[in-house]
Design a protein around this motif. Sequence first.
Motif, PDB file in Angstrom:
ATOM      1  N   MET A   1       0.844  -1.198   0.000  1.00 57.74           N
ATOM      2  CA  MET A   1       0.000   0.000   0.000  1.00 57.74           C
ATOM      3  C   MET A   1       0.875   1.242   0.000  1.00 57.74           C
ATOM      4  SD  MET A   1      -2.955   1.059   2.721  1.00 57.74           S
ATOM      5  CE  MET A   1      -3.895   2.551   2.525  1.00 57.74           C
ATOM      6  N   GLY A   2       0.526   2.209  -0.836  1.00 57.24           N
ATOM      7  CA  GLY A   2       1.321   3.412  -0.957  1.00 57.24           C
ATOM      8  C   GLY A   2       1.230   4.321   0.245  1.00 57.24           C
ATOM      9  N   PRO A   3       2.038   5.386   0.271  1.00 56.02           N
ATOM     10  CA  PRO A   3       2.025   6.320   1.387  1.00 56.02           C
ATOM     11  C   PRO A   3       0.716   7.097   1.467  1.00 56.02           C
ATOM     12  CG  PRO A   3       3.364   7.161  -0.403  1.00 56.02           C
ATOM     13  CD  PRO A   3       2.993   5.767  -0.781  1.00 56.02           C
ATOM     14  N   GLN A   4       0.427   7.602   2.651  1.00 55.97           N
ATOM     15  CA  GLN A   4      -0.785   8.379   2.864  1.00 55.97           C
ATOM     16  C   GLN A   4      -0.609   9.778   2.294  1.00 55.97           C
ATOM     17  OE1 GLN A   4      -3.819   7.335   4.226  1.00 55.97           O
ATOM     18  NE2 GLN A   4      -4.474   9.312   3.405  1.00 55.97           N
ATOM     19  N   VAL A   5      -1.407  10.120   1.296  1.00 55.45           N
ATOM     20  CA  VAL A   5      -1.308  11.411   0.626  1.00 55.45           C
ATOM     21  C   VAL A   5      -2.375  12.336   1.188  1.00 55.45           C
ATOM     22  CG1 VAL A   5      -1.346  12.573  -1.621  1.00 55.45           C
ATOM     23  CG2 VAL A   5      -0.500  10.216  -1.439  1.00 55.45           C
ATOM     24  N   ASP A   6      -2.035  13.618   1.346  1.00 58.92           N
ATOM     25  CA  ASP A   6      -3.035  14.594   1.782  1.00 58.92           C
ATOM     26  C   ASP A   6      -4.227  14.547   0.822  1.00 58.92           C
ATOM     27  OD1 ASP A   6      -1.346  15.319   3.801  1.00 58.92           O
ATOM     28  OD2 ASP A   6      -0.909  17.328   3.043  1.00 58.92           O
ATOM     29  N   THR A   7      -5.405  14.482   1.384  1.00 58.47           N
ATOM     30  CA  THR A   7      -6.596  14.341   0.547  1.00 58.47           C
ATOM     31  C   THR A   7      -7.035  15.683  -0.037  1.00 58.47           C
ATOM     32  OG1 THR A   7      -8.020  14.563   2.481  1.00 58.47           O
ATOM     33  CG2 THR A   7      -7.414  12.327   1.809  1.00 58.47           C
ATOM     34  N   LEU A   8      -7.590  15.615  -1.218  1.00 56.68           N
ATOM     35  CA  LEU A   8      -8.145  16.795  -1.874  1.00 56.68           C
ATOM     36  C   LEU A   8      -9.481  16.394  -2.470  1.00 56.68           C
ATOM     37  CD1 LEU A   8      -7.639  19.768  -2.883  1.00 56.68           C
ATOM     38  CD2 LEU A   8      -6.896  18.716  -5.027  1.00 56.68           C
ATOM     39  N   ALA A   9     -10.546  16.971  -1.957  1.00 58.22           N
ATOM     40  CA  ALA A   9     -11.869  16.652  -2.482  1.00 58.22           C
ATOM     41  C   ALA A   9     -11.989  17.154  -3.918  1.00 58.22           C
ATOM     42  CB  ALA A   9     -12.947  17.291  -1.610  1.00 58.22           C
ATOM     43  N   PRO A  10     -12.512  16.347  -4.825  1.00 56.76           N
ATOM     44  CA  PRO A  10     -12.632  16.782  -6.221  1.00 56.76           C
ATOM     45  C   PRO A  10     -13.780  17.754  -6.415  1.00 56.76           C
ATOM     46  CG  PRO A  10     -13.635  14.640  -5.953  1.00 56.76           C
ATOM     47  CD  PRO A  10     -13.016  14.977  -4.619  1.00 56.76           C
ATOM     48  N   ASP A  11     -13.730  18.467  -7.520  1.00 51.78           N
ATOM     49  CA  ASP A  11     -14.889  19.257  -7.921  1.00 51.78           C
ATOM     50  C   ASP A  11     -16.021  18.302  -8.289  1.00 51.78           C
ATOM     51  OD1 ASP A  11     -14.115  22.176  -7.929  1.00 51.78           O
ATOM     52  OD2 ASP A  11     -12.459  21.328  -9.077  1.00 51.78           O
ATOM     53  N   PRO A  12     -17.264  18.654  -7.968  1.00 51.30           N
ATOM     54  CA  PRO A  12     -18.367  17.695  -8.151  1.00 51.30           C
ATOM     55  C   PRO A  12     -18.826  17.530  -9.590  1.00 51.30           C
ATOM     56  CG  PRO A  12     -19.194  19.751  -7.231  1.00 51.30           C
ATOM     57  CD  PRO A  12     -17.697  19.870  -7.249  1.00 51.30           C
ATOM     58  N   ASP A  13     -18.689  18.563 -10.408  1.00 47.32           N
ATOM     59  CA  ASP A  13     -19.289  18.529 -11.742  1.00 47.32           C
ATOM     60  C   ASP A  13     -18.218  18.571 -12.824  1.00 47.32           C
ATOM     61  OD1 ASP A  13     -21.910  18.592 -10.643  1.00 47.32           O
ATOM     62  OD2 ASP A  13     -21.709  20.779 -10.383  1.00 47.32           O
ATOM     63  N   ILE A  14     -18.474  17.874 -13.891  1.00 45.77           N
ATOM     64  CA  ILE A  14     -17.566  17.876 -15.034  1.00 45.77           C
ATOM     65  C   ILE A  14     -17.998  18.964 -16.009  1.00 45.77           C
ATOM     66  CG2 ILE A  14     -18.897  16.019 -16.120  1.00 45.77           C
ATOM     67  CD1 ILE A  14     -16.264  15.110 -17.440  1.00 45.77           C
ATOM     68  N   PRO A  15     -17.108  19.890 -16.354  1.00 43.14           N
ATOM     69  CA  PRO A  15     -17.491  20.955 -17.285  1.00 43.14           C
ATOM     70  C   PRO A  15     -17.719  20.406 -18.696  1.00 43.14           C
ATOM     71  CG  PRO A  15     -15.489  21.501 -16.062  1.00 43.14           C
ATOM     72  CD  PRO A  15     -15.743  20.062 -15.849  1.00 43.14           C
ATOM     73  N   ALA A  16     -18.536  21.068 -19.438  1.00 42.58           N
ATOM     74  CA  ALA A  16     -18.788  20.668 -20.819  1.00 42.58           C
ATOM     75  C   ALA A  16     -17.635  21.052 -21.731  1.00 42.58           C
ATOM     76  CB  ALA A  16     -20.082  21.310 -21.324  1.00 42.58           C
ATOM     77  N   GLN A  17     -16.882  22.106 -21.349  1.00 42.78           N
ATOM     78  CA  GLN A  17     -15.775  22.534 -22.187  1.00 42.78           C
ATOM     79  C   GLN A  17     -14.742  23.269 -21.370  1.00 42.78           C
ATOM     80  OE1 GLN A  17     -17.804  24.992 -25.092  1.00 42.78           O
ATOM     81  NE2 GLN A  17     -17.390  26.858 -23.927  1.00 42.78           N
ATOM     82  N   ALA A  18     -13.548  23.383 -21.945  1.00 46.18           N
ATOM     83  CA  ALA A  18     -12.431  24.100 -21.328  1.00 46.18           C
ATOM     84  C   ALA A  18     -11.438  24.425 -22.427  1.00 46.18           C
ATOM     85  CB  ALA A  18     -11.775  23.251 -20.238  1.00 46.18           C
ATOM     86  N   ASP A  19     -10.541  25.342 -22.129  1.00 48.74           N
ATOM     87  CA  ASP A  19      -9.456  25.605 -23.086  1.00 48.74           C
ATOM     88  C   ASP A  19      -8.500  24.420 -23.151  1.00 48.74           C
ATOM     89  OD1 ASP A  19     -10.386  28.209 -23.625  1.00 48.74           O
ATOM     90  OD2 ASP A  19      -9.275  29.030 -21.918  1.00 48.74           O
TER      91      ASP A  19
END
Length: 442
Positions: A1-19
């Motif tokens: 098992m890998g090391p414990q990484v600081d957690t980061l909650a993801p953004d909830p929604d996937i954008p339809a577009q981005a640059d």
Amino acid sequence: MGPQVDTLAPDPDIPAQADVVIVGGGIIGVSAALFLAQRGVSVVLCEKGHIAGEQSSRNWGWVRKARRDPREIPLIVESLRLWEGMNETVEAETGFRRTGIVFAADNEEDVARYETWLDHARPYQIDARLISGSELDQQMPGAGSRWKAALFCGTDGRAEPQKAAPAIAAAARRRGAVILTDCAVRGLDRQGGRIVAAVTERGYIRCKSVVVAGGAWSRRFLKDLGLTLPQLKVRSSVMRTAPLEGVPETALWCKDFAFRRRLDGGYNIANGNVNVVPIVPDSFRFFADFLPALRSDHKSLKLRPDGRFVQEWREAAPVPLDQISPYEKTRVLDPAPDRRYLRKALASLSSMYPAFAGTRVVQEWAGLIDVMPDAIPVISPVEDVPGLVVATGFSGHGFGIGPGAGRLIADLVTGATPVVDPREFRFSRFSDGSKPRPIAGI
């Protein structure tokens, strides 16, 4: 098992577009996201697992100029400049500290090799130098009579792999980037040869540019685009100890072991001269490309058959973009550590510093390093796929060089003047007759 990484909650929604869509949430991907977001570019970072789940959290944590490949020196100089202000930039603790790093020299041949490296480094006014005797003892007590000399760079340092990438990703999000985890990019949609969308397991993201910063997965991803990247994997193992007193703050590498102090007071320890190379189908496909590296570093590279051969054989075939991809079946590469080599390193280290003999080993882990035939990365647009930038193959140097690489990626994506000359990192060097090779003696 890998090391414990600081957690980061993801953004909830996937954008339809981005640059820009970035594939991969390691130190390279998050650094690119930060510098793009700082410039007002809309960017979505997609990570199939969690931020820094693979080698970006499993490396030694060194941030060094010393013994860098000369072709990387301009980029690591820029990266160190960025690391020095990183805590302030991201408004969080990345663990960066200037502590110095010592590379031991056993004999005159080692000394000559370090002198050659210093000749390469001199134009950049790097403060590295050879030390011996009492000066070596001052930096590394007990070392003055143990080794012939050492290469020492006092402005080199360390950061915490389990903290840095999540902190940088969070800073990128505060500046407008969207960070998605458990969201694999299955492939790219192209029209007229140009990228029009990234196809993720959660849907399409329309975009004009894509940065592939997939680490050990990059070869597999690019192959589905009809691109050949001669990339293999090396397994590297690390152990960490409980907090320990009476051991130098300066980091050390020698042929038997390497160590560096952690922010929590413990130490990361590794075998200084062993890297295990899993034998996989691509080992035969790219044998000629990697032969010069195997010849020059045959003592430290240990070729081993393991379960990866069958796994990569099964994963090789293209998968339709509307079906579950290999990236979803294996969210995190988590190889078993090579405990025999780690125990040997700890025993050698304990003979020099008895404080290690009674220390408690808290955890051991391994990671797969993405390596190139010439041991330097690809950071480059791809002419055959307009809008595609590849940033991979950092060959064990990616953590320290990550911020500088992120800035260079942002320059390449936006068309700004590159912070360093990117010619040495071009993708086309593997097809233009250049015959890339590692620089001997580094």
